[in-house]
Motif scaffolding. Sequence first.
Motif, PDB file in Angstrom:
ATOM      1  N   SER A  71       0.857  -1.182   0.000  1.00 24.17           N
ATOM      2  CA  SER A  71       0.000   0.000   0.000  1.00 24.17           C
ATOM      3  C   SER A  71       0.891   1.229   0.000  1.00 24.17           C
ATOM      4  O   SER A  71       2.000   1.209   0.529  1.00 24.17           O
ATOM      5  CB  SER A  71      -0.915   0.005   1.229  1.00 24.17           C
ATOM      6  OG  SER A  71      -0.144   0.015   2.431  1.00 24.17           O
ATOM      7  N   TRP A  72       0.419   2.326  -0.612  1.00 20.91           N
ATOM      8  CA  TRP A  72       1.243   3.516  -0.818  1.00 20.91           C
ATOM      9  C   TRP A  72       0.677   4.706  -0.047  1.00 20.91           C
ATOM     10  O   TRP A  72      -0.540   4.914  -0.011  1.00 20.91           O
ATOM     11  CB  TRP A  72       1.289   3.875  -2.302  1.00 20.91           C
ATOM     12  CG  TRP A  72       1.953   2.852  -3.181  1.00 20.91           C
ATOM     13  CD1 TRP A  72       1.380   1.797  -3.791  1.00 20.91           C
ATOM     14  CD2 TRP A  72       3.336   2.826  -3.522  1.00 20.91           C
ATOM     15  NE1 TRP A  72       2.304   1.092  -4.506  1.00 20.91           N
ATOM     16  CE2 TRP A  72       3.521   1.695  -4.369  1.00 20.91           C
ATOM     17  CE3 TRP A  72       4.443   3.613  -3.207  1.00 20.91           C
ATOM     18  CZ2 TRP A  72       4.755   1.356  -4.899  1.00 20.91           C
ATOM     19  CZ3 TRP A  72       5.676   3.281  -3.747  1.00 20.91           C
ATOM     20  CH2 TRP A  72       5.819   2.160  -4.564  1.00 20.91           C
ATOM     21  N   THR A  73       1.564   5.520   0.517  1.00 21.92           N
ATOM     22  CA  THR A  73       1.177   6.776   1.157  1.00 21.92           C
ATOM     23  C   THR A  73       2.200   7.846   0.803  1.00 21.92           C
ATOM     24  O   THR A  73       3.344   7.537   0.432  1.00 21.92           O
ATOM     25  CB  THR A  73       1.107   6.636   2.692  1.00 21.92           C
ATOM     26  OG1 THR A  73       2.388   6.167   3.175  1.00 21.92           O
ATOM     27  CG2 THR A  73       0.009   5.664   3.102  1.00 21.92           C
ATOM     28  N   THR A  83      -0.421  13.144  -4.757  1.00 20.58           N
ATOM     29  CA  THR A  83      -1.154  11.887  -4.616  1.00 20.58           C
ATOM     30  C   THR A  83      -0.445  10.754  -5.330  1.00 20.58           C
ATOM     31  O   THR A  83       0.380  10.976  -6.234  1.00 20.58           O
ATOM     32  CB  THR A  83      -2.571  12.010  -5.197  1.00 20.58           C
ATOM     33  OG1 THR A  83      -2.466  12.326  -6.605  1.00 20.58           O
ATOM     34  CG2 THR A  83      -3.377  13.089  -4.497  1.00 20.58           C
ATOM     35  N   VAL A  84      -0.789   9.507  -4.914  1.00 21.41           N
ATOM     36  CA  VAL A  84      -0.368   8.317  -5.650  1.00 21.41           C
ATOM     37  C   VAL A  84      -1.614   7.570  -6.102  1.00 21.41           C
ATOM     38  O   VAL A  84      -2.625   7.540  -5.406  1.00 21.41           O
ATOM     39  CB  VAL A  84       0.521   7.374  -4.810  1.00 21.41           C
ATOM     40  CG1 VAL A  84       1.894   7.949  -4.616  1.00 21.41           C
ATOM     41  CG2 VAL A  84      -0.140   7.028  -3.497  1.00 21.41           C
ATOM     42  N   SER A  85      -1.528   6.956  -7.292  1.00 18.97           N
ATOM     43  CA  SER A  85      -2.648   6.184  -7.822  1.00 18.97           C
ATOM     44  C   SER A  85      -2.102   5.071  -8.707  1.00 18.97           C
ATOM     45  O   SER A  85      -1.290   5.330  -9.599  1.00 18.97           O
ATOM     46  CB  SER A  85      -3.593   7.073  -8.634  1.00 18.97           C
ATOM     47  OG  SER A  85      -4.654   6.307  -9.168  1.00 18.97           O
ATOM     48  N   PRO A  86      -2.499   3.834  -8.412  1.00 13.24           N
ATOM     49  CA  PRO A  86      -3.353   3.387  -7.322  1.00 13.24           C
ATOM     50  C   PRO A  86      -2.604   3.404  -5.984  1.00 13.24           C
ATOM     51  O   PRO A  86      -1.378   3.433  -5.949  1.00 13.24           O
ATOM     52  CB  PRO A  86      -3.724   1.962  -7.732  1.00 13.24           C
ATOM     53  CG  PRO A  86      -2.570   1.507  -8.560  1.00 13.24           C
ATOM     54  CD  PRO A  86      -2.095   2.704  -9.303  1.00 13.24           C
ATOM     55  N   THR A  87      -3.366   3.306  -4.908  1.00 11.48           N
ATOM     56  CA  THR A  87      -2.752   3.321  -3.575  1.00 11.48           C
ATOM     57  C   THR A  87      -2.354   1.936  -3.108  1.00 11.48           C
ATOM     58  O   THR A  87      -1.779   1.794  -2.033  1.00 11.48           O
ATOM     59  CB  THR A  87      -3.716   3.946  -2.557  1.00 11.48           C
ATOM     60  OG1 THR A  87      -4.955   3.207  -2.579  1.00 11.48           O
ATOM     61  CG2 THR A  87      -3.986   5.402  -2.893  1.00 11.48           C
ATOM     62  N   ALA A  88      -2.669   0.906  -3.889  1.00  9.94           N
ATOM     63  CA  ALA A  88      -2.243  -0.461  -3.583  1.00  9.94           C
ATOM     64  C   ALA A  88      -1.852  -1.126  -4.891  1.00  9.94           C
ATOM     65  O   ALA A  88      -2.549  -1.005  -5.902  1.00  9.94           O
ATOM     66  CB  ALA A  88      -3.353  -1.249  -2.900  1.00  9.94           C
ATOM     67  N   THR A  95       2.968   2.420  -9.605  1.00 13.51           N
ATOM     68  CA  THR A  95       1.979   3.416  -9.212  1.00 13.51           C
ATOM     69  C   THR A  95       2.468   4.759  -9.720  1.00 13.51           C
ATOM     70  O   THR A  95       3.663   4.923 -10.014  1.00 13.51           O
ATOM     71  CB  THR A  95       1.782   3.445  -7.687  1.00 13.51           C
ATOM     72  OG1 THR A  95       0.667   4.284  -7.371  1.00 13.51           O
ATOM     73  CG2 THR A  95       3.030   3.977  -6.983  1.00 13.51           C
ATOM     74  N   TYR A  97       2.840   8.835  -9.105  1.00 14.23           N
ATOM     75  CA  TYR A  97       2.799   9.968  -8.190  1.00 14.23           C
ATOM     76  C   TYR A  97       2.532  11.235  -8.996  1.00 14.23           C
ATOM     77  O   TYR A  97       3.191  11.490 -10.011  1.00 14.23           O
ATOM     78  CB  TYR A  97       4.114  10.125  -7.429  1.00 14.23           C
ATOM     79  CG  TYR A  97       4.191  11.446  -6.679  1.00 14.23           C
ATOM     80  CD1 TYR A  97       3.444  11.663  -5.532  1.00 14.23           C
ATOM     81  CD2 TYR A  97       4.986  12.484  -7.166  1.00 14.23           C
ATOM     82  CE1 TYR A  97       3.495  12.882  -4.866  1.00 14.23           C
ATOM     83  CE2 TYR A  97       5.044  13.704  -6.503  1.00 14.23           C
ATOM     84  CZ  TYR A  97       4.287  13.898  -5.353  1.00 14.23           C
ATOM     85  OH  TYR A  97       4.330  15.107  -4.706  1.00 14.23           O
ATOM     86  N   ILE A 112       7.452   9.149  -0.435  1.00 16.77           N
ATOM     87  CA  ILE A 112       6.476   8.182  -0.949  1.00 16.77           C
ATOM     88  C   ILE A 112       6.829   6.828  -0.341  1.00 16.77           C
ATOM     89  O   ILE A 112       7.910   6.284  -0.603  1.00 16.77           O
ATOM     90  CB  ILE A 112       6.517   8.110  -2.482  1.00 16.77           C
ATOM     91  CG1 ILE A 112       6.365   9.510  -3.090  1.00 16.77           C
ATOM     92  CG2 ILE A 112       5.415   7.189  -3.003  1.00 16.77           C
ATOM     93  CD1 ILE A 112       6.597   9.543  -4.586  1.00 16.77           C
TER      94      ILE A 112
END
Length: 884
Positions: A71-73, A83-88, A95, A97, A112
């Motif tokens: 999972s990403w934060t 933001t990041v997409s997708p977050t998993a 992913t 950024y 990240i």
Amino acid sequence: MKPPRTTTHRRAAFRLSLLAAATLAACGGDGGTPQVPITVSTPADLGTIEPGATTQLAATVNNDPANAGVSWTVSCATAPCGTVSPTATASGATTTYTAPATRPPADLAVSITAASVSNTAVTAATKVTVAGGMAITIIPGDNTSVPGGTSKQFTATIVNDPANGGVTWTLSCSAAPCGTVSSTSTASGGPTTYTAPPTPVGFDLEVTLTATSVSNAAVTTSLVIIVPGLTVVIDPPGPVSVFAGSSTQFTATVNNDPPNKGVSWTVQCGAPDCGTVSPSTSASAAPVTYTAPATPPPADLTVTVTASSVTAPTAQGSANITVSAVTVAVMPDSALIPLNVTQQFTGSVGYDPTNGTVAWSLMQNGAPCPMACGSVAPSVAANGAAVTYTAPAILPTNATVTVTAASVFDHTKSADATVVLTTGSVKLVPTALVFAKYKAAKSATLTNTGSAPLTISGITLAGSSLFSQTNTCGSGVAPGASCSITVTHATSKTHTTARLTITDSSSDSPQQLRLSANGTYQVTAAMRTALAGETHVVVPPPTGSNQVGTRVLHLIDPTRVDPYVFDGTKRELLVRFWYPTLADNGCVVAPYTSPQVWSYFSALVGVPLPQVSTHSCLSAPIAAGLHRVVVLSHGFTGTFTDYTFLAEDLASRGYVVASVNHTHEATAVEFPDGRLEKSVFGSHLTHYVRSDAGALGLAVAVRLDDLRFVLDELQRLNAGRDRDFTGRLDLSHIALAGHSLGGLTTLRALEREPRFKVGVLFDPVMPPHPPRSIDQAVLMLVAGRERWNEDDCRLWDALRGPRLAVNLPGAEHIALSDAAWLLKGLVSTGDSSPDQAISAIREYVATFLDANLTGQAPGSLRTVPRPHYAGVVATQAQTLCGMQ
């Protein structure tokens, strides 16, 4: 950001082709071993990006039995952080950024973080910096067109400027005058008016408009204004192929020519008769007719048609025309024929304005043969018609007869078939089989021409275990009956030669069928297993001092219909370029392959394919200066990325490499609009590939036209068709390199195209007949030779210029491609380790090119093996035939 240049020693996946690749190292152990902790790894810091920009990254999770991914934060000191997409994502998946849209007051450090889903305490982080502080934006943007003598307004807006000091404006260009700005100083958001100079002649003028902050002179931004020049564009741009006496039309469009005076036309070539253009002057876009010389040239003749602007004669456009010489071919090309027995031969003539009447004759030792050699009837036949050769009643002193087919229109153009006469009763057609592909089956026909049954006591193979045979002959053949002998080349390892011997009751027993095979490749079960277990591999890092850029160009030949399709479609090609660049910042690492092609390869092989990391920056600008050029032609049904390890290395040494994807022969080509064009011959990735003489002959002929078109496109790119390449290509120093069938293509191109100054042959398919003398410098790099065969010797003797032979003993044919590192441990590199073989190939190729494209002393090519080339044999002076 520079792409990573790390070396991997993990077992690598199969080369596969076009944009082919391999990937991720497999992890795991035997049951019962201690539990290994989960780990997460992310790429190095991503550097600095602009507000609103995006960048991709991936995290790899090791030792995770659940394979649950991450999972990403994102986090930072001052929101928003982006933001990041997708977050998993799954392990290894990317992913994206996206930086915050608003420029922060100062550079913003963003972290990240990827956390294992199976164990959230296990994390890894990558940093990225969002550019902040004072910045200037100019509107309208880059590449704005301003015609000569006209004006256009520009505004500069400054953000994060507490003093609100505005900007100063300056102009620069490569060819003065650059034009003027009405206000050299404006407030933020205030306009200035740019007025272009008079229309330039023959080129588009690039003017750089720069806005500099009054408050902080270190803060600047620039854009390019295009002042369109008076230019002449010819349609079609060429090359155009014509027959002797035939005609084709051209138009010349003059751009940015207010007087609209049109063009004048001229033709130029290296022969007394270049043909004519009528009329000799024309209005812009009005058609003219080029008529080729009435008589075919002795060799393909290149004619340059030039249109010069009447308003400004230095503004010119040109196109190349090829006036094709007559060609002749004979089938079959060899036969064993008993006395008084007949055999049909067929002659085909191409590029003959009279539709190719063929004259037949019998020769011995280059001279007409008397009646003792037999007869051929009719002595003159239509193009494509069969004639009958009848062997003599008495065996002549010289039992070898040459059946020659010559063009009646151009008697200097001919082709031969070799007949060996015998007093026995066996006719064998042909007497030699040449293989170019894995498991290609080829046949010869044995006929009992006697009045008694032919008893066959054995059909055996000797010289190589890589061939096998089946036959319908059994233990005997009835009078007048025939049987077939089918030979299969059973592996892909290396070049091989062998003899098939037929022992029978004929008085001339035994008869022999000569076999030779050029090294090819196949996907084995072991390779599939390796592919299924790998997920990521990296191209061996280049060794030169330059960073590497790459891009793909889509080229359409408007003068040539694609010979592989039947709907009138014009020939389309993709060419991938590698070149030196200075893109140290903002590098977007280029993919090794396109997703659609990669998916198709995966379907052909039957296992999921991994991914490959390259060392090239996608669409980075080419470095300043003049760069020598190497054109690459891939193996049969291969692709233009099959030699990335070499292309990146040459680019890092300062070369521009242009690798051609031969559409409809390459296993698959994905064009920019998403079309996937597949090979009409099958693929080396499967057990089906058509490799008969007709298929290979067609492929080479099409490739030669492809290469001629690419050479002309390089000239147009260098002259300004593509701004990134303008003036960057040293077209007086071009080398051509080819692997396998690409090697044969290279030989034929060196014979016909003087623009190629150097040839590099990677384990080439040998020509069925001795090549003409080749005066260019040639490097012959081969794999797996235990000793040199007759074909090697014939080729070596035909090389009249500087020459170097390099052999990797025990290596496989595909060891000269990316397979050496993609399938490390599964593709034999012989007496050298894979790393040593890669290093040797790179160094010998670069050294040879340096010596022969720049005029260095030939002594720079040493025959003494270097320490890390201990498993390589190289020679310049010693003939190949003398090597053991």
